[in-house]
Design an enzyme around this catalytic site. Structure first.
Site, short mmCIF file in Angstrom:
data_model
loop_
_atom_site.label_atom_id
_atom_site.label_comp_id
_atom_site.label_asym_id
_atom_site.label_seq_id
_atom_site.Cartn_x
_atom_site.Cartn_y
_atom_site.Cartn_z
N ARG A 60 -0.56 59.08 13.31
CA ARG A 60 0.00 58.21 12.77
C ARG A 60 1.25 57.59 13.54
O ARG A 60 1.09 56.39 13.85
CB ARG A 60 0.70 58.44 11.41
CG ARG A 60 -0.28 58.50 10.21
CD ARG A 60 0.29 58.98 8.95
NE ARG A 60 1.13 60.21 9.42
CZ ARG A 60 2.28 60.32 9.61
NH1 ARG A 60 2.96 59.39 9.38
NH2 ARG A 60 2.99 61.66 9.92
N THR A 61 2.15 58.36 14.16
CA THR A 61 3.20 57.92 15.02
C THR A 61 2.65 57.35 16.26
O THR A 61 3.19 56.39 16.69
CB THR A 61 4.23 59.07 15.05
OG1 THR A 61 4.89 59.62 13.91
CG2 THR A 61 5.28 58.58 15.95
N LYS A 88 -0.92 73.32 33.05
CA LYS A 88 -1.16 73.99 34.46
C LYS A 88 0.33 74.28 34.65
O LYS A 88 0.52 75.01 35.76
CB LYS A 88 -1.57 73.06 35.40
CG LYS A 88 -2.99 72.54 35.19
CD LYS A 88 -3.50 71.56 36.15
CE LYS A 88 -4.68 70.97 35.99
NZ LYS A 88 -5.15 69.70 36.53
N ARG A 110 7.06 62.56 22.05
CA ARG A 110 7.24 63.55 21.00
C ARG A 110 7.00 65.10 21.70
O ARG A 110 6.14 65.19 22.65
CB ARG A 110 6.11 63.34 20.21
CG ARG A 110 6.07 64.54 18.94
CD ARG A 110 5.00 64.18 18.11
NE ARG A 110 5.61 63.20 17.14
CZ ARG A 110 5.42 63.08 15.90
NH1 ARG A 110 4.39 63.87 15.20
NH2 ARG A 110 5.84 62.24 14.91
N HIS A 138 14.00 62.16 14.20
CA HIS A 138 12.56 61.41 14.26
C HIS A 138 13.21 59.96 13.86
O HIS A 138 12.89 59.36 12.77
CB HIS A 138 11.62 61.74 13.43
CG HIS A 138 10.15 61.14 13.65
ND1 HIS A 138 10.04 60.14 14.43
CD2 HIS A 138 9.06 61.37 12.92
CE1 HIS A 138 8.68 59.71 14.48
NE2 HIS A 138 7.93 60.56 13.66
#
Length: 323
Positions: A60-61, A88, A110, A138
């Site tokens: 959603r975000t 890596k 995020r 958030h």
């Protein structure tokens, strides 16, 4: 930093003033109208390149930010940790500096570690938007919650908002607490002691141990998802027991002294923290939150890019939002 600007980055609501939070909400208003047009696009960020750098799974975000960026005509690049050089062994700073060498303008990040967004912002010239960092903040989720409440009530000041559930693991709860308190709301939290941060009262919130008491007190319940992926053992006896004691059910809401407004940041665990009949019922503004998420993220990107709110408002309904 001017009260009419956000500065270089949006890392959280703790560092913003009430005026800056209100600036974002006011700027989001004309962008709501863009999403209702037949052609959902304005040229505001044409020529800007925005990288969505997601080190945690998100649907959603990430999609909401993508919609916001595309509706502002920005060029967007999505980078997920899975399958990237991060696997890596490349560091966060190396990744960002390599991206910046490609002359990007903004990074939406995020990350599972608290403080990652600030760490990045201090090391690159591009604007940084925090799309959720660990259990810290958030900010755009809290902003869309605030916009939804302002749409519903016409104000934030004086509202009684209770944040229910897994406060311990929730970055949404922290951003909401900062935003609501700064705009004059009364804030409470409710949940089992095992899911409450130590010293939560020091933030200026009331603590309820019973969901029934919270429902009696509140105008609004913001129901948090149980973040089972962050729990190891011992936080709750079982999902069924949690629902029995703390679930937001139709039966409990029927005993409330007034009609409550129900928010949920999603994704929902139906039948765990919230009854499906509540999530889909007349008290719920959950889908309205999703719609407002695009407008709020458009406003944040616009302001960080140097856009002026008065121009966005002046252009409302004229077919394009001024650059």
């Amino acid at each position: 930093m001017s009260e009419r600007s956000l500065g270089k980055d949006l890392l959280g609501l703790e560092s913003l003033t009430a005026e800056q939070i209100t600036l974002i909400l006011d700027t989001a208003e004309p962008f709501k109208e863009v999403s209702e047009r037949p052609i959902k696009k304005v040229p505001t960020l044409r020529g800007k390149t925005i990288v969505n750098l997601f080190f945690e799974a998100s649907t959603r975000t990430r999609i909401s930010f993508e919609f916001a960026e595309k509706r502002l005509s920005a060029d967007t690049v999505n980078v997920a940790a899975l399958g990237s050089s991060v696997q890596k062994g490349e560091t966060l700073v190396d990744t960002a500096r390599n991206l910046e060498a490609m002359r990007i303008d903004m990074v939406v990040i995020r990350h599972p570690s608290s403080g990652a967004a600030q760490f990045l912002a201090e090391r690159i010239r591009s604007n940084v938007v925090n799309a959720g960092d660990g259990t810290h903040e958030h900010p755009t989720q809290a902003l869309l919650d605030l916009l939804t409440l302002r749409d519903k009530f016409g104000r934030i000041a004086g509202l009684k908002v209770c944040i229910c559930g897994d406060v311990l693991h929730s970055r949404v709860a922290r951003s909401n607490i900062w935003g609501l308190l700064k705009l004059g709301a009364e804030v409470a939290v409710c949940g089992p002691p095992s899911l409450m941060p130590l010293g939560i009262e020091e933030l200026g919130v009331t603590v309820f141990r019973r969901i029934e008491d919270a429902i009696q007190w509140a105008d609004v319940l913001n129901v948090l998802r149980l973040q089972l992926e962050r729990m190891h053992a011992g936080f709750i006896p079982s999902l069924r027991e949690y629902y029995r004691v703390f679930g937001v059910t139709v039966e409990r809401l029927e005993r409330a002294p007034k009609d409550l407004v129900i928010l949920h940041p999603g994704p929902m665990n139906r039948g765990v923290e919230i009854d499906s009949r509540v999530a889909d019922g007349p008290h719920s503004v959950i889908l309205h939150q999703v719609t407002n998420g695009v407008a709020v993220r458009m406003a944040v990107l616009y302001l960080l890019a140097g856009g002026r709110p008065e121009l966005a408002e002046a252009a409302k309904g004229k077919g394009e939002v001024a650059e």
